[in-house]
Design an enzyme around this catalytic site. Structure first.
Site, PDB file in Angstrom:
ATOM      1  N   LYS A 143       4.587  69.917  11.128  1.00 19.09           N
ATOM      2  CA  LYS A 143       5.010  69.380  12.443  1.00 19.09           C
ATOM      3  C   LYS A 143       6.267  69.111  12.667  1.00 19.09           C
ATOM      4  O   LYS A 143       6.785  68.178  11.841  1.00 19.09           O
ATOM      5  CB  LYS A 143       3.930  68.061  12.835  1.00 19.09           C
ATOM      6  CG  LYS A 143       4.163  67.539  14.172  1.00 19.09           C
ATOM      7  CD  LYS A 143       3.306  66.563  14.439  1.00 19.09           C
ATOM      8  CE  LYS A 143       3.480  65.819  15.705  1.00 19.09           C
ATOM      9  NZ  LYS A 143       4.150  64.760  15.461  1.00 19.09           N
ATOM     10  N   SER A 150      -3.020  59.666  11.874  1.00 19.93           N
ATOM     11  CA  SER A 150      -1.315  59.354  11.306  1.00 19.93           C
ATOM     12  C   SER A 150      -1.736  58.943   9.991  1.00 19.93           C
ATOM     13  O   SER A 150      -2.387  57.998   9.697  1.00 19.93           O
ATOM     14  CB  SER A 150      -0.697  58.587  12.106  1.00 19.93           C
ATOM     15  OG  SER A 150       0.348  57.969  11.506  1.00 19.93           O
ATOM     16  N   TYR A 160       3.695  61.955   6.304  1.00 16.86           N
ATOM     17  CA  TYR A 160       5.219  61.857   6.455  1.00 16.86           C
ATOM     18  C   TYR A 160       5.373  61.933   4.855  1.00 16.86           C
ATOM     19  O   TYR A 160       4.879  61.206   4.055  1.00 16.86           O
ATOM     20  CB  TYR A 160       5.416  60.353   6.918  1.00 16.86           C
ATOM     21  CG  TYR A 160       5.561  60.189   8.388  1.00 16.86           C
ATOM     22  CD1 TYR A 160       6.496  61.272   9.068  1.00 16.86           C
ATOM     23  CD2 TYR A 160       5.055  59.323   8.898  1.00 16.86           C
ATOM     24  CE1 TYR A 160       6.511  60.790  10.618  1.00 16.86           C
ATOM     25  CE2 TYR A 160       5.133  59.119  10.359  1.00 16.86           C
ATOM     26  CZ  TYR A 160       5.775  59.743  10.954  1.00 16.86           C
ATOM     27  OH  TYR A 160       5.793  59.893  12.491  1.00 16.86           O
ATOM     28  N   THR A 165       4.589  66.052   8.694  1.00 23.13           N
ATOM     29  CA  THR A 165       5.648  65.692   9.862  1.00 23.13           C
ATOM     30  C   THR A 165       6.984  65.722   9.201  1.00 23.13           C
ATOM     31  O   THR A 165       7.139  64.988   8.170  1.00 23.13           O
ATOM     32  CB  THR A 165       5.433  64.647  10.627  1.00 23.13           C
ATOM     33  OG1 THR A 165       4.168  64.774  11.210  1.00 23.13           O
ATOM     34  CG2 THR A 165       6.411  64.101  11.533  1.00 23.13           C
ATOM     35  N   HIS A 220       8.608  65.383  18.608  1.00 21.35           N
ATOM     36  CA  HIS A 220       8.169  64.059  18.558  1.00 21.35           C
ATOM     37  C   HIS A 220       8.089  63.289  19.643  1.00 21.35           C
ATOM     38  O   HIS A 220       8.138  61.920  19.647  1.00 21.35           O
ATOM     39  CB  HIS A 220       9.106  63.270  17.401  1.00 21.35           C
ATOM     40  CG  HIS A 220       8.238  62.447  16.400  1.00 21.35           C
ATOM     41  ND1 HIS A 220       7.711  62.690  15.031  1.00 21.35           N
ATOM     42  CD2 HIS A 220       7.719  61.259  16.538  1.00 21.35           C
ATOM     43  CE1 HIS A 220       7.348  61.956  14.309  1.00 21.35           C
ATOM     44  NE2 HIS A 220       7.107  60.775  15.230  1.00 21.35           N
TER      45      HIS A 220
HETATM   46  C1  FMN Z   1       3.096  55.365  19.673  1.00 17.60           C
HETATM   47  C2  FMN Z   1       3.532  56.750  18.921  1.00 17.60           C
HETATM   48  C3  FMN Z   1       3.456  56.800  17.573  1.00 17.60           C
HETATM   49  C4  FMN Z   1       3.416  58.017  16.918  1.00 17.60           C
HETATM   50  N1  FMN Z   1       3.275  58.145  15.342  1.00 17.60           N
HETATM   51  C5  FMN Z   1       3.436  59.247  14.871  1.00 17.60           C
HETATM   52  C6  FMN Z   1       3.168  59.544  13.463  1.00 17.60           C
HETATM   53  O1  FMN Z   1       2.708  58.573  12.877  1.00 17.60           O
HETATM   54  N2  FMN Z   1       2.905  60.794  13.083  1.00 17.60           N
HETATM   55  C7  FMN Z   1       3.789  61.815  13.559  1.00 17.60           C
HETATM   56  O2  FMN Z   1       3.685  63.030  13.305  1.00 17.60           O
HETATM   57  N3  FMN Z   1       4.024  61.643  14.987  1.00 17.60           N
HETATM   58  C8  FMN Z   1       3.906  60.566  15.716  1.00 17.60           C
HETATM   59  N4  FMN Z   1       3.872  60.415  16.998  1.00 17.60           N
HETATM   60  C9  FMN Z   1       4.602  61.550  17.780  1.00 17.60           C
HETATM   61  C10 FMN Z   1       3.189  62.569  18.404  1.00 17.60           C
HETATM   62  O3  FMN Z   1       2.306  62.895  17.264  1.00 17.60           O
HETATM   63  C11 FMN Z   1       3.521  63.462  19.358  1.00 17.60           C
HETATM   64  O4  FMN Z   1       4.439  64.332  18.705  1.00 17.60           O
HETATM   65  C12 FMN Z   1       4.273  63.023  20.432  1.00 17.60           C
HETATM   66  O5  FMN Z   1       3.416  61.742  21.154  1.00 17.60           O
HETATM   67  C13 FMN Z   1       3.689  64.210  21.606  1.00 17.60           C
HETATM   68  O6  FMN Z   1       4.244  63.875  22.891  1.00 17.60           O
HETATM   69  P1  FMN Z   1       3.405  63.250  24.123  1.00 17.60           P
HETATM   70  O7  FMN Z   1       3.301  61.715  23.877  1.00 17.60           O
HETATM   71  O8  FMN Z   1       4.498  63.409  25.176  1.00 17.60           O
HETATM   72  O9  FMN Z   1       2.161  63.919  24.077  1.00 17.60           O
HETATM   73  C14 FMN Z   1       4.032  59.099  17.796  1.00 17.60           C
HETATM   74  C15 FMN Z   1       3.979  59.145  19.074  1.00 17.60           C
HETATM   75  C16 FMN Z   1       3.704  57.996  19.748  1.00 17.60           C
HETATM   76  C17 FMN Z   1       3.862  57.884  21.286  1.00 17.60           C
END
Ligand code: FMN
Length: 362
Positions: free
Chosen positions: A232, A110, A133, A159, A256
């Site tokens: 994404k 990330s 981002y 993203t 997300h």
């Molecule tokens: C704690 C946390 C932090 C996240 N941070 C980002 C991020 O920095 N960038 C991003 O594109 N998605 C982020 N996401 C989304 C994840 O990339 C992903 O789309 C999502 O967690 C997938 O679903 P799942 O948790 O049910 O597997 C984050 C998700 C979580 C749970």
């Protein structure tokens, strides 16, 4: 860290994670936007689909190998970008990257990682992607892309689905705030993005959205990057078509994990129309709610080239550190291979929509 012997599935890691993690941190990680409609939909969509096995097919030489952007990778299960791994483990993203390297999974780091992207890449054998981002000052995006390329990252993930963060009531109720020693290390060298207070009566539309990313910015990043660029957060087939036309290398269908716009459909439900529209021109990946090997089969059967997993990675990192993540990834990969074998599929190409039970009411 000793892994409790009764952890045999991804949901077991979540159980231990909740029991052992400071409640405000657990609220941030397992939280969702507003009422969790979308997050629940993600998991329900997988349960709703049923698989119909095809026994007696030849499974000799079975493999889960695939090629993505020229890289041969052993599994179509990738680690989704997630902020601040150090919230749950002192080694943070370095431990996750090592686990990815040991098991052959691509790890998408990330932009908001709690270690420098350069440090995460040090000595790691894992194929790493870097997630961005979009930032308002174009040159900062370019700088991040350059840094990722110089450090050996293989692709950029832009993203696009979070120009503002969602209604994070779970975090608000728990009173979550980032501990002082955890920051988005990659971004500290850039000046904070100032928000112009032009319309004080409007809490969101007060100038904050005047400079958010648009298609023109995406085009600039595509022109600049020598690495393949994936987007994404695509949910609509028209946006998928536009992204393909612009020259993106891949699309990640995602809501997300239900953390941004609550009331979005399950990402699995968004997948098939997008795959149809993209027509095989570029790989389409999916994330959101993958918890079982059968979920991976279902996503691939509906046309995903690969999947990403989010929260389970942080659950496993919290409970078992590096070993926990290796164990969790191995559990999911094993389940996936088992599901493929039971469905009669020896290769990823053999996973197709014929495996999905069409319940026509008879
Ligand atoms: C704690 C946390 C932090 C996240 N941070 C980002 C991020 O920095 N960038 C991003 O594109 N998605 C982020 N996401 C989304 C994840 O990339 C992903 O789309 C999502 O967690 C997938 O679903 P799942 O948790 O049910 O597997 C984050 C998700 C979580 C749970």
């Amino acid at each position: 860290m000793r892994i409790p012997p009764d952890i045999v599935s991804l949901s077991d890691y979540q159980r231990y994670f909740i029991a052992r993690t400071e409640p405000t941190v657990a609220a941030y990680i397992d939280g969702y936007a507003a009422d969790g409609v979308t997050m629940r939909a993600n998991e329900q969509a997988f349960s709703r689909l049923k698989l119909i096995p095809r026994p007696l097919r030849c499974l000799k030489g079975a493999t889960t190998q695939l090629t993505l952007f020229g890289d041969k990778i052993p599994t179509p299960i990738l680690i989704a970008p997630m902020a601040y791994h150090r919230l749950v483990h002192p080694q943070g993203e370095a431990a996750t990257a090592k686990a990815a390297a040991l098991t052959g999974h691509i790890f998408s780091v990330s932009a908001q990682s709690s270690l420098l992207l350069e440090d995460i890449a040090l000595e790691q054998q894992a194929p790493l992607w870097f997630q961005l981002y979009p930032r308002r000052r174009l040159h900062e995006n370019y700088d991040l892309i350059d840094r990722a390329m110089l450090s050996g990252y293989r692709a950029i993930v832009v993203t696009i689905d979070a120009p503002v963060s969602g209604v994070r009531n779970v975090e608000q109720r728990a009173g979550f705030s980032l501990p002082a020693d955890i920051t988005a290390m990659n971004l500290t060298r850039y000046a904070p993005e100032e928000i112009k207070q032009t319309r004080p009566a409007s809490p969101i539309f007060q100038g904050m959205l005047d400079e958010t990313a648009d298609w023109a910015l995406l085009k600039s990043l595509l022109n600049y990057s020598k690495l393949p660029v994936l987007v994404k957060g695509i949910a609509h087939e028209d946006d998928a078509a536009q992204a393909v036309e612009m020259g993106v290398a891949g699309i990640i269908v995602s809501n997300h994990g239900g953390r941004v716009l609550d009331s979005m459909p399950a990402s699995l439900d968004l997948l098939a129309p997008i795959v149809r529209r993209v027509g095989g021109e570029i790989p389409v990946l999916l994330d959101g709610g993958i918890r079982r090997g059968t979920d991976v089969v279902k996503a691939l059967a509906l046309g995903a080239k690969a999947v990403m997993i989010g929260r389970p990675v942080l659950h496993a990192l919290a409970v078992g550190g590096l070993q926990g993540v290796v164990h969790m990834l191995t559990l999911l990969q094993t389940e996936f291979e088992m599901a493929m074998a039971l469905c009669g599929c020896a290769t990823l190409e053999q996973i197709n929509s014929q495996l999905i039970w069409k319940d026509d009411g008879q």
